[in-house]
Design a protein around this motif. Sequence first.
Motif, PDB file in Angstrom:
ATOM      1  N   ARG A 133      69.541  78.359  39.891  1.00 32.70           N
ATOM      2  CA  ARG A 133      68.864  77.545  38.884  1.00 32.70           C
ATOM      3  C   ARG A 133      67.882  78.409  38.123  1.00 32.70           C
ATOM      4  O   ARG A 133      67.511  79.494  38.571  1.00 32.70           O
ATOM      5  CB  ARG A 133      68.167  76.355  39.520  1.00 32.70           C
ATOM      6  CG  ARG A 133      67.226  76.734  40.625  1.00 32.70           C
ATOM      7  CD  ARG A 133      66.822  75.521  41.413  1.00 32.70           C
ATOM      8  NE  ARG A 133      66.087  75.977  42.580  1.00 32.70           N
ATOM      9  CZ  ARG A 133      64.997  75.421  43.014  1.00 32.70           C
ATOM     10  NH1 ARG A 133      64.496  74.387  42.395  1.00 32.70           N
ATOM     11  NH2 ARG A 133      64.400  75.877  44.088  1.00 32.70           N
ATOM     12  N   ILE A 134      67.481  77.952  36.984  1.00 36.09           N
ATOM     13  CA  ILE A 134      66.575  78.732  36.145  1.00 36.09           C
ATOM     14  C   ILE A 134      65.124  78.446  36.516  1.00 36.09           C
ATOM     15  O   ILE A 134      64.310  79.358  36.621  1.00 36.09           O
ATOM     16  CB  ILE A 134      66.832  78.433  34.660  1.00 36.09           C
ATOM     17  CG1 ILE A 134      68.223  78.925  34.283  1.00 36.09           C
ATOM     18  CG2 ILE A 134      65.771  79.077  33.793  1.00 36.09           C
ATOM     19  CD1 ILE A 134      68.648  78.557  32.889  1.00 36.09           C
ATOM     20  N   ASP A 135      64.793  77.177  36.691  1.00 38.58           N
ATOM     21  CA  ASP A 135      63.415  76.821  37.032  1.00 38.58           C
ATOM     22  C   ASP A 135      63.236  76.813  38.523  1.00 38.58           C
ATOM     23  O   ASP A 135      64.144  76.397  39.250  1.00 38.58           O
ATOM     24  CB  ASP A 135      63.077  75.438  36.472  1.00 38.58           C
ATOM     25  CG  ASP A 135      62.967  75.465  34.956  1.00 38.58           C
ATOM     26  OD1 ASP A 135      62.504  76.491  34.440  1.00 38.58           O
ATOM     27  OD2 ASP A 135      63.345  74.471  34.320  1.00 38.58           O
ATOM     28  N   PRO A 136      62.180  77.243  39.079  1.00 40.30           N
ATOM     29  CA  PRO A 136      60.959  77.731  38.462  1.00 40.30           C
ATOM     30  C   PRO A 136      61.090  79.189  38.041  1.00 40.30           C
ATOM     31  O   PRO A 136      61.929  79.926  38.548  1.00 40.30           O
ATOM     32  CB  PRO A 136      59.918  77.588  39.577  1.00 40.30           C
ATOM     33  CG  PRO A 136      60.710  77.773  40.833  1.00 40.30           C
ATOM     34  CD  PRO A 136      62.067  77.185  40.537  1.00 40.30           C
ATOM     35  N   ILE A 137      60.234  79.591  37.162  1.00 38.48           N
ATOM     36  CA  ILE A 137      60.144  80.987  36.744  1.00 38.48           C
ATOM     37  C   ILE A 137      59.167  81.674  37.702  1.00 38.48           C
ATOM     38  O   ILE A 137      58.029  81.251  37.856  1.00 38.48           O
ATOM     39  CB  ILE A 137      59.637  81.104  35.291  1.00 38.48           C
ATOM     40  CG1 ILE A 137      60.553  80.343  34.334  1.00 38.48           C
ATOM     41  CG2 ILE A 137      59.483  82.559  34.882  1.00 38.48           C
ATOM     42  CD1 ILE A 137      61.942  80.902  34.210  1.00 38.48           C
ATOM     43  N   VAL A 138      59.630  82.726  38.374  1.00 42.53           N
ATOM     44  CA  VAL A 138      58.802  83.446  39.342  1.00 42.53           C
ATOM     45  C   VAL A 138      58.647  84.885  38.850  1.00 42.53           C
ATOM     46  O   VAL A 138      59.636  85.585  38.654  1.00 42.53           O
ATOM     47  CB  VAL A 138      59.452  83.434  40.747  1.00 42.53           C
ATOM     48  CG1 VAL A 138      58.568  84.145  41.747  1.00 42.53           C
ATOM     49  CG2 VAL A 138      59.744  82.010  41.189  1.00 42.53           C
ATOM     50  N   LEU A 139      57.410  85.306  38.636  1.00 42.76           N
ATOM     51  CA  LEU A 139      57.100  86.637  38.131  1.00 42.76           C
ATOM     52  C   LEU A 139      57.843  86.938  36.828  1.00 42.76           C
ATOM     53  O   LEU A 139      58.300  88.058  36.589  1.00 42.76           O
ATOM     54  CB  LEU A 139      57.413  87.708  39.178  1.00 42.76           C
ATOM     55  CG  LEU A 139      56.654  87.626  40.498  1.00 42.76           C
ATOM     56  CD1 LEU A 139      57.167  88.676  41.472  1.00 42.76           C
ATOM     57  CD2 LEU A 139      55.172  87.771  40.280  1.00 42.76           C
ATOM     58  N   GLY A 140      58.013  85.929  36.003  1.00 43.50           N
ATOM     59  CA  GLY A 140      58.676  86.088  34.718  1.00 43.50           C
ATOM     60  C   GLY A 140      60.190  86.122  34.794  1.00 43.50           C
ATOM     61  O   GLY A 140      60.847  86.368  33.791  1.00 43.50           O
ATOM     62  N   LEU A 141      60.756  85.889  35.964  1.00 44.17           N
ATOM     63  CA  LEU A 141      62.208  85.919  36.148  1.00 44.17           C
ATOM     64  C   LEU A 141      62.718  84.522  36.497  1.00 44.17           C
ATOM     65  O   LEU A 141      62.032  83.768  37.180  1.00 44.17           O
ATOM     66  CB  LEU A 141      62.578  86.868  37.294  1.00 44.17           C
ATOM     67  CG  LEU A 141      62.213  88.325  37.148  1.00 44.17           C
ATOM     68  CD1 LEU A 141      62.446  89.054  38.457  1.00 44.17           C
ATOM     69  CD2 LEU A 141      63.009  88.963  36.045  1.00 44.17           C
ATOM     70  N   PRO A 142      63.936  84.200  36.054  1.00 41.58           N
ATOM     71  CA  PRO A 142      64.545  82.963  36.549  1.00 41.58           C
ATOM     72  C   PRO A 142      64.681  83.031  38.070  1.00 41.58           C
ATOM     73  O   PRO A 142      64.798  84.108  38.654  1.00 41.58           O
ATOM     74  CB  PRO A 142      65.919  82.948  35.885  1.00 41.58           C
ATOM     75  CG  PRO A 142      65.803  83.867  34.722  1.00 41.58           C
ATOM     76  CD  PRO A 142      64.778  84.887  35.096  1.00 41.58           C
TER      77      PRO A 142
ATOM     78  N   TRP B 253      65.427  85.657  43.346  1.00 44.04           N
ATOM     79  CA  TRP B 253      65.989  85.534  44.694  1.00 44.04           C
ATOM     80  C   TRP B 253      66.814  86.774  45.047  1.00 44.04           C
ATOM     81  O   TRP B 253      66.694  87.333  46.134  1.00 44.04           O
ATOM     82  CB  TRP B 253      66.837  84.265  44.767  1.00 44.04           C
ATOM     83  CG  TRP B 253      67.446  84.002  46.090  1.00 44.04           C
ATOM     84  CD1 TRP B 253      68.720  84.277  46.471  1.00 44.04           C
ATOM     85  CD2 TRP B 253      66.816  83.424  47.234  1.00 44.04           C
ATOM     86  NE1 TRP B 253      68.925  83.897  47.769  1.00 44.04           N
ATOM     87  CE2 TRP B 253      67.776  83.370  48.260  1.00 44.04           C
ATOM     88  CE3 TRP B 253      65.533  82.935  47.474  1.00 44.04           C
ATOM     89  CZ2 TRP B 253      67.471  82.843  49.506  1.00 44.04           C
ATOM     90  CZ3 TRP B 253      65.254  82.419  48.723  1.00 44.04           C
ATOM     91  CH2 TRP B 253      66.214  82.376  49.722  1.00 44.04           C
ATOM     92  N   LEU B 254      67.659  87.209  44.124  1.00 46.71           N
ATOM     93  CA  LEU B 254      68.497  88.383  44.378  1.00 46.71           C
ATOM     94  C   LEU B 254      67.663  89.652  44.510  1.00 46.71           C
ATOM     95  O   LEU B 254      67.898  90.475  45.401  1.00 46.71           O
ATOM     96  CB  LEU B 254      69.541  88.523  43.273  1.00 46.71           C
ATOM     97  CG  LEU B 254      70.593  87.417  43.251  1.00 46.71           C
ATOM     98  CD1 LEU B 254      71.465  87.567  42.020  1.00 46.71           C
ATOM     99  CD2 LEU B 254      71.416  87.418  44.503  1.00 46.71           C
ATOM    100  N   PHE B 255      66.677  89.842  43.634  1.00 49.49           N
ATOM    101  CA  PHE B 255      65.812  91.014  43.726  1.00 49.49           C
ATOM    102  C   PHE B 255      64.993  91.001  45.014  1.00 49.49           C
ATOM    103  O   PHE B 255      64.771  92.048  45.628  1.00 49.49           O
ATOM    104  CB  PHE B 255      64.879  91.116  42.522  1.00 49.49           C
ATOM    105  CG  PHE B 255      65.547  91.578  41.262  1.00 49.49           C
ATOM    106  CD1 PHE B 255      66.663  92.393  41.292  1.00 49.49           C
ATOM    107  CD2 PHE B 255      65.057  91.187  40.033  1.00 49.49           C
ATOM    108  CE1 PHE B 255      67.288  92.810  40.126  1.00 49.49           C
ATOM    109  CE2 PHE B 255      65.666  91.604  38.856  1.00 49.49           C
ATOM    110  CZ  PHE B 255      66.785  92.428  38.903  1.00 49.49           C
TER     111      PHE B 255
END
Length: 67
Positions: free
Chosen positions: A27-36, A41-43
């Motif tokens: 999902r796109i929201d929430p935005i965490v550290l400027g990332l979807p 999650w993957l990083f």
Amino acid sequence: MMKKLLMILFISAPFIAQLVVLPFANRIDPIVLGLPFLQFWLFLWIVLTPLFTFGIYLLQKSQGGLD
């Protein structure tokens, strides 16, 4: 026995987090550290997977499995 269970957890956690939980994190929201959220999650697991691998190394070293 506890160390073996912990090792199985360390081995399976990145696999479960990246493959099993991935459809729920897609999902796109929430935005965490400027990332979807999906990209974050993957990083996050790119960083955490070597830490789990190091934990497996330490468990095997404490059991005398490595020389």
